[in-house]
Design a protein around this motif. Structure first.
Motif, PDB file in Angstrom:
ATOM      1  N   ASP A 119       1.167  -1.202  -0.383  1.00 25.95           N
ATOM      2  CA  ASP A 119      -0.156   0.082  -0.025  1.00 25.95           C
ATOM      3  C   ASP A 119       0.317   1.693   0.039  1.00 25.95           C
ATOM      4  N   ARG A 122       2.081   2.007  -4.005  1.00 20.69           N
ATOM      5  CA  ARG A 122       1.029   2.804  -4.510  1.00 20.69           C
ATOM      6  C   ARG A 122       0.788   3.761  -3.998  1.00 20.69           C
ATOM      7  N   ARG A 123       0.789   3.798  -2.394  1.00 24.50           N
ATOM      8  CA  ARG A 123       0.424   5.809  -2.832  1.00 24.50           C
ATOM      9  C   ARG A 123       1.720   6.354  -2.458  1.00 24.50           C
ATOM     10  N   ARG A 126       1.566   7.845  -6.369  1.00 25.95           N
ATOM     11  CA  ARG A 126       0.747   8.220  -6.574  1.00 25.95           C
ATOM     12  C   ARG A 126       0.842   9.215  -6.362  1.00 25.95           C
ATOM     13  N   PHE A 215       2.433  -4.748  -9.035  1.00 27.05           N
ATOM     14  CA  PHE A 215       2.250  -3.054  -9.066  1.00 27.05           C
ATOM     15  C   PHE A 215       1.730  -2.963 -10.709  1.00 27.05           C
TER      16      PHE A 215
END
Length: 265
Positions: A119, A122-123, A126, A215
């Motif tokens: 996570d 992924r953060r 962004r 991913f």
């Protein structure tokens, strides 16, 4: 280059006095066990709060990493603690961070921390890469990559580049600390860095490769690009281990070699 670690009470009184103007009177200080880039890394306890500080002597060549952390911090709040203040006093450069109650991540197979690490990746992915004079992956690995492979190490993603377990704090979610080397490069790069850390933590190369497939940036990376970095990273860790025989450096050199042999076979 590592910085010799000292404790809060070893700092000059002038430095401690200025820090306490910002943090409040310090009742207790706990020196951090991980990391090697700060002369001071400690949690300060006051009557009202906890503050994490990092400090480097102002004349040490690593002091620029403090300034890098200060520059990048406004852009990375979704994944990192805030810098609250920076002071220079008594020959030291000191950063004060909000304190994150957490522990270092466990990267071992089956760890409940692995979804939080994913996570976190992924953060970070962004967050747009800010318009700052960041070093590029190509610049940082130029001495290790074949000249023909350098074209594959370009991109415009914001990267941390050191996903070591001691740089990931977990509680309800993951936080990425120690932003001494914010870098611009291909979006898949931090996943490639993480793979070697997973192998070092006990995953087989095949298991690490499977984990990375979650991913999209890794799924879409060209094989030539990943292979180019795999070779360069193996050479880099080999050089690091040969220059300094510390156990953890030799372990990472072995993990990078193990991943390279699997990836390129």
């Amino acid at each position: 280059m590592s910085v010799p670690r000292i404790h809060w009470d070893d700092l000059p009184q002038a430095v401690r006095s200025v820090v306490q103007e910002y943090a409040g009177p310090v009742l207790k200080a706990q020196t951090a066990s991980g990391g090697a880039n700060s002369g001071i890394a400690a949690t300060l306890h006051t009557s009202t709060q906890k503050i994490f500080i990092k400090a480097v002597p102002g004349d040490h060549r690593q002091v620029y990493t403090q300034r890098r952390e200060m520059e990048i911090n406004p852009y990375i709040f979704p994944v990192a603690p805030r810098v609250l203040w920076q002071v220079e006093a008594g020959g030291w450069n000191v950063l004060g961070f909000e304190h994150i109650d957490g522990r270092h991540a466990d990267f071992s197979p089956g760890s409940p921390d692995l979804p939080k690490v994913a996570d976190l990746v992924r953060r970070l992915g962004r967050i747009p890469c800010p318009n700052l004079p960041l070093t590029s992956v190509k610049q940082r690995w130029v001495d290790y990559a074949d000249e023909s492979a350098l074209e594959f190490l370009t991109g415009d993603a914001l990267l941390h580049t050191d996903f070591a377990p001691h740089n990931v704090l977990v509680n309800g979610r993951g936080y990425l600390i120690d932003w001494a080397w914010p870098t611009r490069g291909p979006a898949w790069f931090d996943v490639a860095v993480l793979i070697v850390r997973l192998v070092d933590a006990g995953h087989t190369p095949a298991e690490a490769a499977t984990w990375a497939q979650q991913f999209p940036a890794w799924q879409h990376a060209s094989a030539e690009a990943v292979d180019a970095f795999t070779v360069a990273n193996r050479r880099m860790w080999q050089e690091v281990a040969q220059a300094d025989s510390l156990l953890w450096k030799n372990r990472l050199a072995a993990a990078a070699r193990k991943w390279s042999e699997y990836r390129l076979s």
